[in-house]
Design a protein around this motif. Structure first.
Motif, short mmCIF file in Angstrom:
data_model
loop_
_atom_site.label_atom_id
_atom_site.label_comp_id
_atom_site.label_asym_id
_atom_site.label_seq_id
_atom_site.Cartn_x
_atom_site.Cartn_y
_atom_site.Cartn_z
N THR A 69 25.04 12.66 -29.22
CA THR A 69 24.83 11.83 -28.11
C THR A 69 26.27 11.96 -27.21
O THR A 69 27.37 11.98 -27.93
N ALA A 70 26.03 12.13 -26.04
CA ALA A 70 27.29 12.06 -25.02
C ALA A 70 27.15 10.92 -24.05
O ALA A 70 25.94 10.68 -23.64
N PHE B 6 23.32 13.42 -22.83
CA PHE B 6 23.26 13.20 -24.22
C PHE B 6 22.16 14.48 -24.64
O PHE B 6 21.59 15.28 -23.96
N TYR B 7 22.32 14.73 -26.10
CA TYR B 7 21.49 15.53 -26.66
C TYR B 7 21.37 15.51 -28.02
O TYR B 7 22.10 14.73 -28.64
N ASP B 8 20.16 15.82 -28.66
CA ASP B 8 19.81 15.44 -29.81
C ASP B 8 18.94 16.71 -30.41
O ASP B 8 18.38 17.28 -29.63
N VAL B 9 19.37 17.02 -31.76
CA VAL B 9 18.50 18.01 -32.45
C VAL B 9 17.79 17.54 -33.61
O VAL B 9 18.60 16.84 -34.51
N VAL C 32 16.23 17.87 -27.48
CA VAL C 32 16.26 17.31 -26.24
C VAL C 32 17.72 17.05 -25.76
O VAL C 32 18.80 16.95 -26.29
N LEU C 33 17.79 17.28 -24.35
CA LEU C 33 18.86 17.24 -23.69
C LEU C 33 18.73 16.24 -22.34
O LEU C 33 17.63 16.66 -21.89
N GLY C 34 19.52 15.54 -22.17
CA GLY C 34 19.12 14.56 -20.90
C GLY C 34 20.37 14.25 -20.25
O GLY C 34 21.78 14.33 -20.56
N ASP C 35 19.86 13.50 -18.91
CA ASP C 35 21.27 12.70 -18.20
C ASP C 35 20.41 11.62 -17.59
O ASP C 35 19.60 11.73 -17.02
N VAL C 36 21.08 10.52 -17.92
CA VAL C 36 20.74 9.01 -17.35
C VAL C 36 21.81 9.23 -15.99
O VAL C 36 22.96 9.27 -15.84
N ALA C 37 21.09 8.52 -14.94
CA ALA C 37 21.78 8.27 -13.56
C ALA C 37 22.97 7.39 -13.70
O ALA C 37 22.83 6.24 -14.88
#
Length: 538
Positions: free
Chosen positions: A537-538, A318-321, A334-339
């Motif tokens: 979000t992805a 996902f990412y948010d601005v 914010v850019l993230g990666d959930v397991a």
């Protein structure tokens, strides 16, 4: 009046055996004239006269006399099988064995097989689609082909109009919305509510309103209205029409119509449920799938997402601005990666995003935000972990200043104007595992045309190449990034996605998310729509 039986002219069958036979017996001479018949035959064929040609029943009178074989046919409402015995003089004795009950049973069995075959074919056709309109069309068409001269399928509606699909006597399908009240048709209101159907003999066809009768159909002779039972909720109503010149619906036909309606109702109910669930899913997906990012406060933002091949729509990247607000003069990225991947990962992704959104007032302190997100994840029932990278972005004259903080996530890449690619000096502990975490923040300045590239490990760990099992890796990503020197943010994202996709080919891959932050080229940096909160979000 029938004469008394007489002895046959020739043959091996005696008068006694013919007279005492329990079944009708007809003896014909070589010329086809009636030579003898017993009492049972006299009762069956009262018009038959000894010495006269046999003219009735036709199927027996026209039987082959030279080489007689068993024949069968009907006499009135009774059915017989006639078996021959050849006499020495060329005559024939016909023994008529009644098989009315047998033929009735065979006919009923064939009819039942036909009904079962129809219901099986109907079930297959109805279950071939989860589209409600398609199910209504199939129901109307099958009903017209097998049950009636015309059929209408009416779906329940909260609106003032009734959705109607009709198949007329020519097999033509039409769709329309009828504004008439259901009570204009006797029994329709009850059928739409799921009540048991009213027998057709209780419904006067003359009361059928004009909107119910197809154009050119003519006078309605009989009418059947039956509910379409759904999965706990009525799915609608089925109306069958027959023209006046046709036989009225029998009880057996009405029973078959109810069996068909049960299958059609179940299929329509499943299609409606699927449509409702799909609508809910689409509504939720709009909050999870990435919109198009744009320039915020004179800084270019662009993002791209490709879901795992196993899920195709949503996942754990996902990412948010978040543009500047009253609490912070900086744009928070914010850019993230959930397991994991798929719906379960997407649910946790949504919770992390909402938590970060609630923590925006303290966006100037990355370490504090990460600690609070870590505590929130550890107290939830989820056992997954996540990696994050945060960037606070502000404009200073022609340059863009970033504060970058990584929490177990690959460090962002800085693409300079001369094609040099640097790795931001940031790192930290992943989120959701340890009771306390550490992080290190790096400050970076971007000159016009320079880009900060954020990405998930779906890029570097993508497998492909000539053998299909080689990692894309950091080196290939750096090479691709170097080729993007001086490009706008959107072009950088497109280039990285294209190179990664070419490497993967048709192979399997994890979720992939990429986000570029670029200082625009030119003499001035213009602020565009700085009040709208960009979100992806992805």
């Amino acid at each position: 009046m029938t004469s008394s039986p007489t002895r046959p002219r020739t043959g091996a069958v005696s008068t006694v055996s013919v007279a005492s036979a329990p079944c009708p017996v007809v003896v014909l001479d070589a010329d086809g004239h009636l030579a003898e018949l017993n009492d049972a035959a006299c009762a069956l064929l009262p018009a038959a006269q000894v010495g006269q040609p046999l003219s009735f029943p036709t199927w027996l009178a026209t039987a082959d006399r030279t080489r007689p074989v068993p024949v069968s046919g009907e006499v009135g409402d009774r059915s017989f099988a006639a078996r021959p015995s050849v006499l020495a003089g060329g005559g024939t004795v016909w023994w008529l064995m009644e098989d009315t009950a047998y033929r009735s049973a065979v006919g009923e069995l064939q009819a039942e097989r036909g009904r079962s075959r129809f219901l099986t074919e109907a079930s297959t056709a109805l279950l071939a689609s989860l589209n409600l309109e398609r199910c209504m069309e199939v129901t109307a068409r099958l009903a017209t082909e097998h049950l009636a001269d015309a059929a209408l399928v009416i779906a329940p509606s909260a609106a003032r109009t009734l959705p109607v699909v009709a198949c007329d006597h020519r097999g033509e399908l039409t769709r329309r919305a009828v504004s008439e009240a259901p009570d204009s048709v006797p029994g329709l209101t009850e059928a739409l509510r799921g009540f048991p159907p009213v027998p057709s003999r209780w419904i006067d066809p003359a009361t059928a309103p004009d909107w119910l009768i197809p154009a050119g159909f003519g006078e309605v002779g009989s009418l059947v209205i039956t509910p379409l039972p759904g999965l706990g909720v009525p799915a609608g109503a089925l109306i069958l029409l027959r023209r006046a010149q046709q036989d009225a619906f029998t009880e057996a036909e009405e029973s078959l119509a109810r069996l068909f309606a049960a299958r059609a109702g179940a299929a329509m109910s499943a299609a409606r449920l699927y449509a409702e669930q799909n609508s809910i899913s689409d509504t939720l997906m709009r909050e999870l799938l990435p919109p198009t990012l744009r320039q915020v406060e004179g800084v270019e933002f662009a993002g791209g997402y490709r879901a795992s091949q196993d899920t195709e729509r949503i996942g754990g990247d996902f990412y948010d601005v978040h543009p500047p607000g009253e609490d912070s003069p900086e744009t928070l990225v914010v850019l993230g990666d959930v397991a994991g991947k798929g719906l379960e990962a997407a649910v946790l992704t949504g919770k992390i995003r909402n938590t970060l959104h609630a923590l925006l007032p303290m966006a100037d302190d990355h370490a504090r935000m990460l600690r609070l997100v870590n505590n929130a994840m550890r107290t939830s029932r989820h056992t997954r972990f996540a990696t994050l990278v945060m960037a606070s972005v502000r404009r200073e004259e022609r340059e863009v200043v970033l504060r970058l903080t990584s929490a177990g996530h690959p460090a962002p890449l800085i693409i300079r104007r001369d094609g040099t690619v640097e790795e931001a000096d940031t790192g930290g502990t992943l989120i959701g595992v340890l009771p306390s975490i550490t992080s290190r923040t790096a400050q970076v300045r971007l000159a016009p045309g320079e880009t900060c590239l954020l990405f998930t490990d779906g890029v570097t760990e993508a497998r492909g190449g000539p053998l299909g099992d080689t990692l894309f890796g950091d080196l290939r990503l750096r090479r691709a990034a170097a080729e993007c020197a001086g490009m706008p943010a959107e072009a950088v994202v497109e280039r990285v996605q294209m190179v990664t996709s070419q490497w993967i080919g048709s192979g399997r891959h994890d979720d992939i998310a990429v986000l570029a932050i670029t200082a625009p080229r030119g003499a001035h940096l213009s602020a565009v729509d700085g009040a709208t909160r960009g979100r992806c979000t992805a």
